[in-house]
Design a protein around this motif. Sequence first.
Motif, PDB file in Angstrom:
ATOM      1  N   VAL A   1       0.840  -1.203   0.000  1.00 50.03           N
ATOM      2  CA  VAL A   1       0.000   0.000   0.000  1.00 50.03           C
ATOM      3  C   VAL A   1       0.877   1.255   0.000  1.00 50.03           C
ATOM      4  N   VAL A   2       1.927   1.237   0.834  1.00 51.98           N
ATOM      5  CA  VAL A   2       2.852   2.386   0.850  1.00 51.98           C
ATOM      6  C   VAL A   2       3.479   2.546  -0.536  1.00 51.98           C
ATOM      7  N   GLN A   3       3.888   1.416  -1.095  1.00 48.86           N
ATOM      8  CA  GLN A   3       4.506   1.444  -2.423  1.00 48.86           C
ATOM      9  C   GLN A   3       3.528   2.014  -3.454  1.00 48.86           C
TER      10      GLN A   3
ATOM     11  N   GLY B   1      15.525   1.175   9.844  1.00 50.88           N
ATOM     12  CA  GLY B   1      16.144   1.236   8.515  1.00 50.88           C
ATOM     13  C   GLY B   1      15.332   0.475   7.476  1.00 50.88           C
ATOM     14  N   ARG B   2      14.159  -0.015   7.856  1.00 52.47           N
ATOM     15  CA  ARG B   2      13.333  -0.786   6.925  1.00 52.47           C
ATOM     16  C   ARG B   2      12.737   0.134   5.856  1.00 52.47           C
ATOM     17  N   ILE B   3      12.957  -0.243   4.611  1.00 48.90           N
ATOM     18  CA  ILE B   3      12.395   0.526   3.502  1.00 48.90           C
ATOM     19  C   ILE B   3      10.950   0.059   3.304  1.00 48.90           C
ATOM     20  N   LEU B   4      10.014   0.975   3.467  1.00 47.45           N
ATOM     21  CA  LEU B   4       8.599   0.607   3.281  1.00 47.45           C
ATOM     22  C   LEU B   4       8.167   0.798   1.838  1.00 47.45           C
ATOM     23  N   GLY B   5       8.879   1.651   1.148  1.00 51.53           N
ATOM     24  CA  GLY B   5       8.559   1.865  -0.255  1.00 51.53           C
ATOM     25  C   GLY B   5       9.687   2.592  -0.946  1.00 51.53           C
ATOM     26  N   MET B   6       9.956   2.200  -2.176  1.00 50.34           N
ATOM     27  CA  MET B   6      10.997   2.873  -2.964  1.00 50.34           C
ATOM     28  C   MET B   6      10.520   2.822  -4.409  1.00 50.34           C
TER      29      MET B   6
ATOM     30  N   THR C   1      12.259  10.037  -7.844  1.00 50.61           N
ATOM     31  CA  THR C   1      12.322   8.943  -6.873  1.00 50.61           C
ATOM     32  C   THR C   1      11.620   9.351  -5.587  1.00 50.61           C
ATOM     33  N   ILE C   2      10.891   8.427  -5.011  1.00 53.02           N
ATOM     34  CA  ILE C   2      10.347   8.646  -3.668  1.00 53.02           C
ATOM     35  C   ILE C   2      10.745   7.428  -2.824  1.00 53.02           C
ATOM     36  N   ILE C   3      11.278   7.713  -1.642  1.00 56.19           N
ATOM     37  CA  ILE C   3      11.675   6.633  -0.732  1.00 56.19           C
ATOM     38  C   ILE C   3      10.984   6.874   0.605  1.00 56.19           C
ATOM     39  N   VAL C   4      10.463   5.805   1.176  1.00 53.03           N
ATOM     40  CA  VAL C   4       9.853   5.879   2.512  1.00 53.03           C
ATOM     41  C   VAL C   4      10.487   4.795   3.374  1.00 53.03           C
TER      42      VAL C   4
END
Lengths: 617, 135
Positions: free
Chosen positions: A257-259, A288-293, A279-282
Amino acid sequence: MSKGFASNRLTLLAIGVLACFTGVGVRLVFLHVVDREELLGYVDKARRQIVVEHARRGTILDAKGNLLATSKSEVTLAVDPWALVEYLDSDRNDARRARKAGDERAKRGQLAGLLGLSVAEVEQAFSPGMRPIKIEADHRDGKVDGQTRDRWVKLREGLDEPTFDLIEKLNVRGLTHERIYRRVYPGGGLAANLIGYVNKEGNSVTGAERHFDLYLKGEDGWIESEQDGARRELAQFRSREVPVRDGNDVVLTIDSVVQHIIEDELRTIAGKFNPNFATIIVSEPRTGRILGMANYPSYDLNNYSKAPLEAQRNYAVTDMIEPGSTFKIVAAGAALDQGLVTPASAFDCGITSINYKGRDLKLPKEDHPFGQLTVAEIVSHSSNRGAAQLAMLMGEDRFYEYARRYGFGQTTKFQLGGEIRGILEDPAHWDGLTITRMPMGHAIAATPLQIHMAMSAIANGGARLRPQIIQEIRDSTGNVIRTFAPEKVEQVLRPSTAALLAQLLHGVVGPGGTGEGFDVKGFEVAAKTGTTQKIVDNKYSNTHYVGSFVGFFPASRPELVVSVIVVDAQVPNDKNYGRAVAAPSFKRVAEQLIQYLDIKPAQPLNRSIIAMQGGFP
Amino acid sequence: MKPPPTPGLVNRVIALTFLLLTFTGTLGLGAVWMRQGISSTANSNRALEDRITQVERRLDHVNAEVAAAVNPEALLRQNTFMRLALASPREIQIVRPIGSPELRLAAKRNQEIFRLGATSSDSAGAFRIVTASLR
C-alpha cells in the motif's frame, strides 16, 4: 527292436539335448558377455527413464504477506498428428474408423472453441507432416531421406490450468502437452525496480529476483525408474529418487500500500512536470526498513521485454545527483555536534567573501538576500553563505569526516545491489573554493538513497543504519528460517544533537522557512528542501534542476522518513525549486501514510523526545 | 542285484517331493503376490503424488489470481467501477480522544444511565435497566 538301435537312439537324444543346452549356453554367453553393452544400452533406452522434477521457485512477498512475485504453472499444448493417424489406422473396420474420425473431428471443434482459435487453425495443426532432419540421424522411420514425422506441432502456449482441465476432459487423440512454471507478478508494475524479473529462459535478471536467487531458486529433484511400452512410469521399479526442494520465500520490508501510494504520487509528478527521473523513498528511521521505494520511469514486470533499459534502473541507487541544500544537514549537524555553535549563534550571511586561512574566498550566491542569521535560520532559510561559514568553523578535515559519517562517498550496503558510491573527494583533492561550495551540496554527488539515509540518521537519534529491504526468508512450508535485524553502521551525531537538529529542521516548514506551508498539522514535519542546478556540458545549467524535499515526522518522535527527488522537471518559468516540485508530493504522501500507518500526532517538542534517548542502540 | 526300494520309501519320496513343490509354489506365488502389492502401492503413491502436485499447481494459480485481484491498483479500479466512492479518511475528519478511550466510554455510559434514572419516575423498572446495563 535291437539293443544297438535303442542304445544309438539314447545317444542321439543325449547329443540332441546336449546340443540344445550348448546352444542355449552359447546364446547366453552372447547375450550376457559379447553383446552385453549394446543390449544394456538398448534396454536402458527402451525402459529406463530419468524424470527431472523442476523445483518451484519461491515467492516474493511484501511485509504484510501480499504476493509480489510467484510462479504459476502454465501449459504448452501441442499436437502429434501421427498419433491420430496411427489410432485411426489401427482399426480395420471402415465404418467404425469413420465413426471414430467423426468423433475426433467434433472434439477438435470443441478444442478450437476452448483455445479461442478457428477450427481451420486446429485442423491445420492436426494434419500430419514431415520435418527435415540430418541424414546421419535419420533412422527413425526406416527410410533414410532426411525427413521424419513431425510429432510436435505447437498449438498454444501459456494456457492456464482451468482451461487445460477442460481440454483434458475432451480426451482429444494426438494432443500432447508440456508444463512449465512461469513467473508472474500480480502487482504488474508495483515495485518493479525492486522486485526485478526472471526472463523467459528462467534466468533472474535484476532486483530481488536476482540478488536473492540463491534463496528463491530451490533444487531440482529427479527419479530414476523404468517405463512401459506406452511410456508410463513403472513406479515399482524406481531405483533412485532425489526429492525436489522448492525454493524459499523471500519477504521484503516494503508494504504494497505504501509502495502504491508513492508510485501513484510519482505518476502525478510525471503528469505534471514530465521529469527526467524522479524517486520517492519511505523508510522507518528506527529500523532502517524501507517501506517503499519507487522510481519514475518504471515498467510492467509482466511485460518486461517491452520496457526500455532506462526504465529498468533503480534510480534511487544507480544514479547520483548533487544533493544541493539537503546536504546542509551535514554542516549544521557537525557544527552543533562539535559544540562550535548553538542554534542561536549568529552569522553575517550578507557578506560576499570571507577570509579563510589567510585567503579571501568568494562566498556562493544566495537565492534571497540575507543579513544576520542564526544557525536555526541558516537551516530554515537554507542560506548557502551561512552553511559555508559553519563548515569553515570546522575546517576541511572535520567537515569531510562528518560527510563520511553521514554515509556520503560510500555505499549504503543496499541489499539489492547495483548501488554506486557517489563522489566525495578527499580534502587533499579539494580546490580553494570547495569548502565554500560543498556545504551547500555542490562539488559532491550522492544517490537519492544516500541522501535519504543521511536524513534518517538524524531521525534515529544520530545513528545511521543500513537500509533494510529484506525482512525474512521462509521455507516452502512457511517456516521462518532466517530473519534480518536492523544493522547500525555508525553514530553520526550525538543523540542530543540529532534531537536539536530535528527541531531546527522543523523550522524549515515553519514561517519564513523554505518549506513553509508543507507541514502536516499536528505531525511536526522536519525536512530540508533542496534545489541544485544540473551540470550540463561541464557547467551548471540554468534550465536543468534537481528539486528535492527530504524529511521525517513527527520531529519529536520520528516514525517515517520520506524523500522526494525530482530530476529535470519541466516547470514554467524554470521554478524548479524543491518546494515547488517535491514538497507538495511530500505532504500528500505524508498525509496518506499518516492515515494508513495510523501514526499518532506528535506531543509538544519538549516531551518524550525519542531521539534524545539515543534512538536505535 | 539290489532289491527294489520298498513301497513305503517311494511313497515318502513322492510325498516329500509334493511337499517341496507345494512349498516352493507357495513361495513363488507369495513372491508374485508381494510384487503385485508393491507395484500397486507404488502406483497408487505415484497417483497420489500427481494429485498433490496438481492441487499445488491449482493453489498457485488461485493464489496468483487472488493476489492480482487484491493489489491496490485493482481495488481502486473496482472502487471506481462499482461506484463505491470509498476513500481513506483525512486527518481533519478524525477526532483523537485524549486519555483512555475505555474510561471515556464508561463515563459516557454512566452519564446516560443516571440521566435515564433522573428523567424516569422512581419506578423499579428504571432501576432494573440500570442494573442490567451495568452487569
